[in-house]
Design a protein around this motif. Structure first.
Motif, PDB file in Angstrom:
ATOM      1  N   ILE A 131       0.836  -1.211   0.000  1.00  0.00           N
ATOM      2  CA  ILE A 131       0.000   0.000   0.000  1.00  0.00           C
ATOM      3  C   ILE A 131       0.867   1.257   0.000  1.00  0.00           C
ATOM      4  CG2 ILE A 131      -1.654   1.312   1.417  1.00  0.00           C
ATOM      5  CD1 ILE A 131      -2.773  -1.460   2.296  1.00  0.00           C
ATOM      6  N   GLY A 132       1.991   1.210   0.764  1.00  0.00           N
ATOM      7  CA  GLY A 132       2.888   2.372   0.816  1.00  0.00           C
ATOM      8  C   GLY A 132       2.229   3.622   1.363  1.00  0.00           C
ATOM      9  N   PRO A 133       1.746   3.566   2.615  1.00  0.00           N
ATOM     10  CA  PRO A 133       1.057   4.737   3.174  1.00  0.00           C
ATOM     11  C   PRO A 133       1.978   5.948   3.257  1.00  0.00           C
ATOM     12  CG  PRO A 133       1.479   3.122   4.897  1.00  0.00           C
ATOM     13  CD  PRO A 133       1.852   2.483   3.613  1.00  0.00           C
ATOM     14  N   ARG A 134       1.435   7.132   3.062  1.00  0.00           N
ATOM     15  CA  ARG A 134       2.248   8.360   3.087  1.00  0.00           C
ATOM     16  C   ARG A 134       1.759   9.323   4.155  1.00  0.00           C
ATOM     17  NH1 ARG A 134       2.492  11.143  -2.490  1.00  0.00           N
ATOM     18  NH2 ARG A 134       0.356  11.555  -1.908  1.00  0.00           N
ATOM     19  N   THR A 135       0.682   8.920   4.862  1.00  0.00           N
ATOM     20  CA  THR A 135       0.152   9.791   5.921  1.00  0.00           C
ATOM     21  C   THR A 135       0.370   9.112   7.255  1.00  0.00           C
ATOM     22  OG1 THR A 135      -1.556  10.466   4.351  1.00  0.00           O
ATOM     23  CG2 THR A 135      -1.876  11.123   6.632  1.00  0.00           C
ATOM     24  N   PHE A 136       0.816   9.889   8.226  1.00  0.00           N
ATOM     25  CA  PHE A 136       1.166   9.311   9.525  1.00  0.00           C
ATOM     26  C   PHE A 136       0.557  10.124  10.662  1.00  0.00           C
ATOM     27  CE2 PHE A 136       4.219   6.501   7.625  1.00  0.00           C
ATOM     28  CZ  PHE A 136       4.616   7.181   6.478  1.00  0.00           C
ATOM     29  N   ALA A 137       0.334   9.465  11.778  1.00  0.00           N
ATOM     30  CA  ALA A 137       0.029  10.202  13.009  1.00  0.00           C
ATOM     31  C   ALA A 137       1.377  10.680  13.539  1.00  0.00           C
ATOM     32  CB  ALA A 137      -0.655   9.281  14.013  1.00  0.00           C
ATOM     33  N   ASN A 138       1.442  11.942  13.923  1.00  0.00           N
ATOM     34  CA  ASN A 138       2.711  12.487  14.389  1.00  0.00           C
ATOM     35  C   ASN A 138       2.988  11.998  15.806  1.00  0.00           C
ATOM     36  OD1 ASN A 138       5.082  13.899  14.641  1.00  0.00           O
ATOM     37  ND2 ASN A 138       4.073  15.805  15.276  1.00  0.00           N
ATOM     38  N   GLU A 139       3.662  10.865  15.903  1.00  0.00           N
ATOM     39  CA  GLU A 139       4.024  10.272  17.202  1.00  0.00           C
ATOM     40  C   GLU A 139       5.542  10.220  17.288  1.00  0.00           C
ATOM     41  OE1 GLU A 139      -0.078   8.984  18.290  1.00  0.00           O
ATOM     42  OE2 GLU A 139       1.769   9.549  19.334  1.00  0.00           O
ATOM     43  N   PRO A 140       6.106  10.115  18.511  1.00  0.00           N
ATOM     44  CA  PRO A 140       7.576  10.090  18.650  1.00  0.00           C
ATOM     45  C   PRO A 140       8.259   9.026  17.802  1.00  0.00           C
ATOM     46  CG  PRO A 140       6.560  10.454  20.788  1.00  0.00           C
ATOM     47  CD  PRO A 140       5.429  10.221  19.814  1.00  0.00           C
ATOM     48  N   ALA A 141       7.547   7.937  17.488  1.00  0.00           N
ATOM     49  CA  ALA A 141       8.179   6.858  16.697  1.00  0.00           C
ATOM     50  C   ALA A 141       8.718   7.394  15.378  1.00  0.00           C
ATOM     51  CB  ALA A 141       7.160   5.754  16.432  1.00  0.00           C
ATOM     52  N   LEU A 142       8.129   8.477  14.885  1.00  0.00           N
ATOM     53  CA  LEU A 142       8.534   9.012  13.577  1.00  0.00           C
ATOM     54  C   LEU A 142       9.883   9.713  13.641  1.00  0.00           C
ATOM     55  CD1 LEU A 142       5.380  10.732  11.986  1.00  0.00           C
ATOM     56  CD2 LEU A 142       6.461   8.596  11.301  1.00  0.00           C
ATOM     57  N   TRP A 143      10.267  10.238  14.809  1.00  0.00           N
ATOM     58  CA  TRP A 143      11.418  11.157  14.807  1.00  0.00           C
ATOM     59  C   TRP A 143      12.290  11.045  16.077  1.00  0.00           C
ATOM     60  CZ3 TRP A 143       9.997  13.393  19.255  1.00  0.00           C
ATOM     61  CH2 TRP A 143       8.632  13.552  19.518  1.00  0.00           C
ATOM     62  N   ARG A 144      11.855  10.256  17.043  1.00  0.00           N
ATOM     63  CA  ARG A 144      12.579  10.256  18.334  1.00  0.00           C
ATOM     64  C   ARG A 144      14.080  10.007  18.135  1.00  0.00           C
ATOM     65  NH1 ARG A 144      10.524   8.130  23.266  1.00  0.00           N
ATOM     66  NH2 ARG A 144       8.884   7.073  22.117  1.00  0.00           N
ATOM     67  N   ASP A 145      14.408   9.114  17.195  1.00  0.00           N
ATOM     68  CA  ASP A 145      15.835   8.747  17.035  1.00  0.00           C
ATOM     69  C   ASP A 145      16.650   9.894  16.424  1.00  0.00           C
ATOM     70  OD1 ASP A 145      15.758   7.063  13.800  1.00  0.00           O
ATOM     71  OD2 ASP A 145      14.589   8.722  14.627  1.00  0.00           O
ATOM     72  N   GLN A 146      15.975  10.925  15.960  1.00  0.00           N
ATOM     73  CA  GLN A 146      16.720  12.026  15.323  1.00  0.00           C
ATOM     74  C   GLN A 146      17.061  13.144  16.307  1.00  0.00           C
ATOM     75  OE1 GLN A 146      16.694  12.985  11.600  1.00  0.00           O
ATOM     76  NE2 GLN A 146      15.828  11.096  10.817  1.00  0.00           N
ATOM     77  N   LEU A 147      16.517  13.040  17.495  1.00  0.00           N
ATOM     78  CA  LEU A 147      16.828  14.092  18.485  1.00  0.00           C
ATOM     79  C   LEU A 147      18.036  13.644  19.305  1.00  0.00           C
ATOM     80  CD1 LEU A 147      13.363  15.252  19.849  1.00  0.00           C
ATOM     81  CD2 LEU A 147      14.723  16.149  17.953  1.00  0.00           C
ATOM     82  N   ARG A 148      18.863  14.584  19.677  1.00  0.00           N
ATOM     83  CA  ARG A 148      20.066  14.218  20.429  1.00  0.00           C
ATOM     84  C   ARG A 148      19.983  14.808  21.834  1.00  0.00           C
ATOM     85  NH1 ARG A 148      25.118  15.561  16.950  1.00  0.00           N
ATOM     86  NH2 ARG A 148      25.919  13.817  18.111  1.00  0.00           N
TER      87      ARG A 148
END
Ligand SMILES: NC(=O)C1=CN([C@@H]2O[C@H](COP(=O)(O)OP(=O)(O)OC[C@H]3O[C@@H](n4cnc5c(N)ncnc54)[C@H](OP(=O)(O)O)[C@@H]3O)[C@@H](O)[C@H]2O)[C@H](O)CC1
Ligand SMILES: [K+]
Length: 502
Positions: free
Chosen positions: A211-228
């Motif tokens: 399906i390749g979804p392109r819409t997401f709920a903005n949850e920490p799983a999306l970006w947590r690893d990018q914060l230092r």
């Protein structure tokens, strides 16, 4: 990809792929019904008299199937249906047959006679506004205090856009299946759902690959690893140096709000660039945030020659005009990434294409053509840069933001009760945090500072914007009523603690 949201069409594809892989549709319906009953047992254990409203399709089928289970568990269940069972087809017909009696016409339904109402009128198949007897019944239902559990979506809410088609059920709780839909997070749908449960009904996540979804709920799983955090970063320079450009002597507060937020948000260092006329004003208020004089583009360009200054906020309190355009051009010609907000956005209202061309050139210079700019418009500012997209009000908000992001070659953070963040590559995230109290002066300045903080730390541009929006909203939730913008940065330590707790 648990944060992925599926449109009703994508959900139908997930169903079809699962059925094609050997799971009968009626089994999915029975599992959906079991999940509905589980939610009822948990949230409405004392509801004895339960009304199940059944529509003409499979949403109704879920209601018939749930009614059968509830009846077996000893609850007094009555089904009120839009169509008699013999008119149903497919899995819904099977579910209705299994119930044992043919139910009663919807017109006979009286909310006041029940302890709980299960709304199985329409779900993913809603295709037009509710009308006639259904509309009248929904009106009566909403006017009655009886709790409502909606199946999949509150009837009348579009799963794609979150819009009310005519009118919609206001539910106490909603049970959806496999993945949430954009309509569960976009207003007004979000406000109609009550608490949303996403039930597993045996659809394998592998279907998402097709399906390749392109819409997401903005949850920490999306970006947590990018914060230092300081633990990861050796010293303050490892977490970057955010810069905020101040307005003149009477408009310095916005820049300081953004600067304080950038520091609280985790930038290693923060500097306010101030016109000479406002240096004293800024100097009296700043402590950990550093201050430099900057009156023209040449000075800005020279300062940005130091590549440690890697994220810059332009716009809050700056003033609309040529200097804002000049400064934006200077930043986009540098290695720093730009957060363009407020007056910075409005300054390009006459010629948005000029800004988009600068952003495209900056992106082309970056690895993988990553966006070099985050635009943070509210609806009014969005309309100044993208008048045609703002006018296309039939388009779902994620799609509107997506098209703007592609056109601007930038991340578009479209603020609102349901903020959407979109990237030029088509990804869009719908924010899941925040309170109405965020609609207060200066709140946007703080958000811009938080975006700069994440950029300064080296987060990818889309994820940086998502993280900032989530933290901004979570800070407001944790502060509670009576919030003003100045309260937000001080809440960040608690937000970080929440993130660390997982
Ligand atoms: N994996 C899953 O998510 C599963 C979902 N299930 C449930 O199935 C529904 C979707 O079922 P579907 O039959 O496609 O559609 P609905 O039941 O939502 O709608 C039924 C039909 O109603 C008609 N319609 C649409 N809008 C209106 C309106 N405003 N007024 C009157 N009638 C309306 C429309 O038919 P038309 O031919 O009239 O257009 C719809 O087809 C999903 O929501 C889940 O609850 C599965 O049961 C389990 C797996
Ligand atoms: K429903």
């Amino acid at each position: 990809m648990s944060a992925a949201l599926l449109t009703p069409a994508e959900m139908a594809r997930a169903d079809a792929l699962t059925i094609a892989a050997g799971t009968p549709g009626i089994l999915l319906m029975e599992r959906a019904a079991a999940a509905i009953v589980e939610a009822i047992e948990a949230a409405f254990p004392d509801a004895v008299r339960v009304a199940c409203l059944a529509g003409p399709g499979n949403n109704g089928g879920d209601a018939w199937a749930a009614a059968a289970i509830l009846q077996r568990r000893g609850r007094a269940v009555a089904v009120f249906r839009l169509q008699p069972p013999e008119k149903l087809s497919g899995d819904a017909a099977i579910a209705a047959q299994a119930f044992g009696n043919e139910g009663a016409p919807l017109a006979a339904f009286r909310p006041e006679a029940f302890d709980l109402v299960v709304d199985g009128l329409f779900g993913a198949g809603l295709s037009r506004a509710l009308e006639g007897e259904v509309a009248g019944m929904v009106d009566r239902l909403n006017a009655d205090p009886v709790p409502v559990l909606s199946i999949d979506l509150p009837s009348g809410i579009s799963g794609l856009t979150g819009e009310r088609l005519g009118m919609a059920v206001t539910a106490t709780a909603t049970v959806t299946f496999f993945r949430a839909k954009p309509g569960h997070w976009l207003e007004p749908g979000r406000s109609h759902c009550g608490s949303v449960t996403v039930a597993d009904i045996g659809i394998a996540p592998v279907v998402l690959d097709a399906i390749g979804p392109r819409t997401f709920a903005n949850e920490p799983a999306l970006w947590r690893d990018q914060l230092r955090t300081p633990a990861d970063a050796g010293h303050k320079y490892d977490r970057g140096h955010a810069v905020v450009v101040s307005g003149g002597a009477a408009q310095t507060g916005a820049a300081r709000l953004a600067a304080t937020a950038a520091l609280r948000g985790g930038a290693g260092l923060v500097t306010v660039l101030s016109p000479s006329s406002a240096v004293l004003v800024n100097a009296t208020h700043l402590t950990a945030v550093m201050l430099k004089r900057c009156d023209d583009r040449a000075t800005l360009t020279e300062l940005l020659g130091d590549r440690r200054l890697n994220a810059l906020v332009l716009g809050p309190g700056f003033g609309v005009g040529a200097q804002a355009r000049d400064y934006a051009e200077a930043v986009l010609a540098s290695e720093a990434r730009l957060v363009l907000d407020a007056d910075g956005i409005t300054s390009f209202a006459e010629d948005p294409a000029a800004l988009f061309a600068l952003a495209a050139q900056a992106a082309d210079r970056r690895t993988k053509g990553e966006a070099a700019m985050v635009l943070t418009p509210h609806a009014g500012e969005f309309k100044r840069l993208f008048p045609d997209l703002a006018a296309a009000d039939a388009m779902a908000k994620p799609e509107t933001a997506r098209q703007a992001a592609a056109r601007a070659r930038s991340i578009v953070l479209l603020k609102g009760r349901d903020t959407v963040i979109a990237a030029p590559d088509g990804r869009a995230a719908i924010n899941t945090t925040g309170t109405p109290w965020l609609a207060t002066a200066g709140s946007g300045d703080v958000l811009s500072g938080l975006v700069a903080a994440a950029l300064a730390q080296g987060a990818a541009t889309f994820e940086a914007a998502c993280a900032a929006v989530w933290m901004h909203g979570k800070a407001a939730e944790m502060f509670g009523p009576g919030l003003i913008a100045e309260d937000l940065p001080a809440m960040l330590p608690k937000v970080f603690a929440r993130l660390a707790a997982g």
